[in-house]
Design a protein around this motif. Structure first.
Motif, mmCIF file in Angstrom:
data_model
loop_
_atom_site.group_PDB
_atom_site.id
_atom_site.type_symbol
_atom_site.label_atom_id
_atom_site.label_comp_id
_atom_site.label_asym_id
_atom_site.label_seq_id
_atom_site.Cartn_x
_atom_site.Cartn_y
_atom_site.Cartn_z
ATOM 1 N N ALA A 7 -4.653 -6.847 1.063
ATOM 2 C CA ALA A 7 -4.208 -8.212 0.782
ATOM 3 C C ALA A 7 -5.135 -9.234 1.423
ATOM 4 C CB ALA A 7 -2.771 -8.418 1.272
ATOM 5 N N GLY A 157 4.886 -10.333 0.065
ATOM 6 C CA GLY A 157 4.772 -9.704 -1.252
ATOM 7 C C GLY A 157 5.771 -10.134 -2.296
ATOM 8 N N LEU A 296 2.338 -3.582 -1.417
ATOM 9 C CA LEU A 296 2.448 -4.389 -0.204
ATOM 10 C C LEU A 296 3.809 -4.163 0.446
ATOM 11 C CD1 LEU A 296 1.127 -7.981 0.320
ATOM 12 C CD2 LEU A 296 3.276 -7.258 1.356
ATOM 13 N N SER A 354 -1.003 -3.222 3.219
ATOM 14 C CA SER A 354 -1.316 -3.533 1.820
ATOM 15 C C SER A 354 -2.289 -2.488 1.289
ATOM 16 C CB SER A 354 -1.877 -4.945 1.673
ATOM 17 O OG SER A 354 -2.896 -5.218 2.609
#
Length: 382
Positions: A7, A157, A296, A354
């Protein structure tokens, strides 16, 4: 070492590197130059623009290449609001949420400080979701220049019900900007219906330094960079042709692979969430349990310090993060988690995992959860 901070940024994909390589080492023309080398670069740039537009469900002429997501968000928020003010000084309001990326929130603060724009922060629920009724009530209050809401939150997320929010904005005649930096490549963006969409390449497997803002042609946009009038006058500066080619290639790959990989990644993430919840008594998932990005998972671990857990995880071969990379190093609890109603002392225990596009081996979620449990126990014992 297992890298679980996609992420924040992703490794450059070999296919993307190969696609852009000719524009790094051979075809180096300036796309604004009127000779064969420049025209070759201009053609590559427009092919890339076409491919990005197709992935976003927008017109080719509506895609503006930028240096990344931060610049694209600044251009969207400031550019649309400033253009609206120039047309109608009464539209002096902006609606957003407290869980947006700093590039949106600080752009909003700039507009308030220098241009007197009223910034309305919509409340989010305990999962980070925005209610369509709350948006409608905010837009009923005063003439508004722009709504800016992220598609998927980069820390927890949660994926917003963007369709219903876009419908409300459209009913009120207000353009809506969607920051899709986290969701691009993971979720199909062609049906968003938003008036402006931001994406960033390095979340998709390109080198850092390329992004895009797609803005409907009907939405006025005030440029923030002035100079040579590139990007149809909306973003001056010599274009990053190799980066644009890379972004187009990464989006095409992600679109082609989404059906194959997304369900398996989501399934393994759910298995990991369940395994961590079983293995770590104080683990609490943050964000929406269902409407969340595949890949995530973010937890708080009461009684620990998130940074200490990260160090223990890295000692055990797992790289993760405590939330947004843009806020790394701050001693303050995450504003996103605070907005979700999580107490500050609990928010400071958060850890985000992530995953990348490639699924983990079978059995890996349970093994990874065991490593997380070891790290949390080590921190709790100190």
């Amino acid at each position: 070492m297992l890298y679980l901070d996609h992420a924040a940024t992703t490794p450059v994909r070999p296919e993307v590197l190969e696609a852009m390589r000719p524009y790094l080492v051979g075809m180096h023309g300036n796309p604004s130059s009127h000779h064969s080398a420049g025209e070759q670069a201009a053609r590559a740039l427009e092919r890339a623009r076409e491919r990005v537009a197709a992935s976003l469900g927008m017109r080719t002429s509506e895609v503006i290449f930028t240096s990344g997501g931060t610049e694209a968000n600044n251009l969207a928020v400031k550019g649309i609001v400033l253009a609206a003010l120039a047309e109608d000084a009464q539209r002096r309001a902006l609606v957003t949420t407290p869980i947006e990326h700093d590039s949106v929130l600080q752009s909003a603060a700039y507009l308030h400080r220098l241009h007197g724009v009223a910034v309305r922060m919509l409340a989010v629920d305990g999962h980070g979701a925005v209610g369509a009724d709350d948006l409608a009530a905010a837009l009923d209050e005063r003439p508004t220049a722009l709504v800016s809401i992220g598609h998927a939150n980069n820390e927890v997320g949660t994926v917003q019900e963007i369709g219903s929010l876009v419908a409300v904005a459209r009913e009120h005649g207000v353009p809506m900007h969607v920051d899709a930096v986290q969701s691009a490549g993971r979720v199909d963006l062609r049906g968003l219906g938003a008036d402006a969409v931001t994406i960033a390449g390095h979340k998709l497997g390109t080198p850092k330094g390329i992004g895009a803002l797609a803005v409907r042609s009907r939405v006025p946009l005030e440029p923030l960079l002035h100079g040579g009038g590139q990007e149809r006058g909306r973003r001056s500066g010599t274009e990053n042709v190799a980066g644009a080619v890379a972004l187009a290639a990464a989006l095409e790959l992600a679109d082609a692979e989404r059906a194959q990989h997304a369900s398996r990644v989501a399934s393994q993430t759910s298995a990991f969430i369940d395994a961590v919840s079983d293995a770590v008594p104080q683990a609490a998932l943050t964000g929406a349990p269902e409407h969340r990005l595949p890949g995530l998972a973010s937890f708080t671990f009461a009684g620990t310090a998130g940074e200490a857990v990260l160090l223990e995880l890295e000692r055990r071969g797992v790289i993760s993060s405590s939330g947004s990379a843009c806020a790394a190093g701050s001693d303050e609890p995450s504003p996103v988690l605070i907005a979700l109603g999580i107490p500050a002392e609990i928010a400071q225990t958060s850890v985000r995992f992530s995953f990348g596009r490639s699924p983990l081996p079978d059995g890996a979620p349970a093994q990874l959860a065991a490593v997380v449990a070891e790290a949390v126990r080590a921190v709790s014992a100190t």
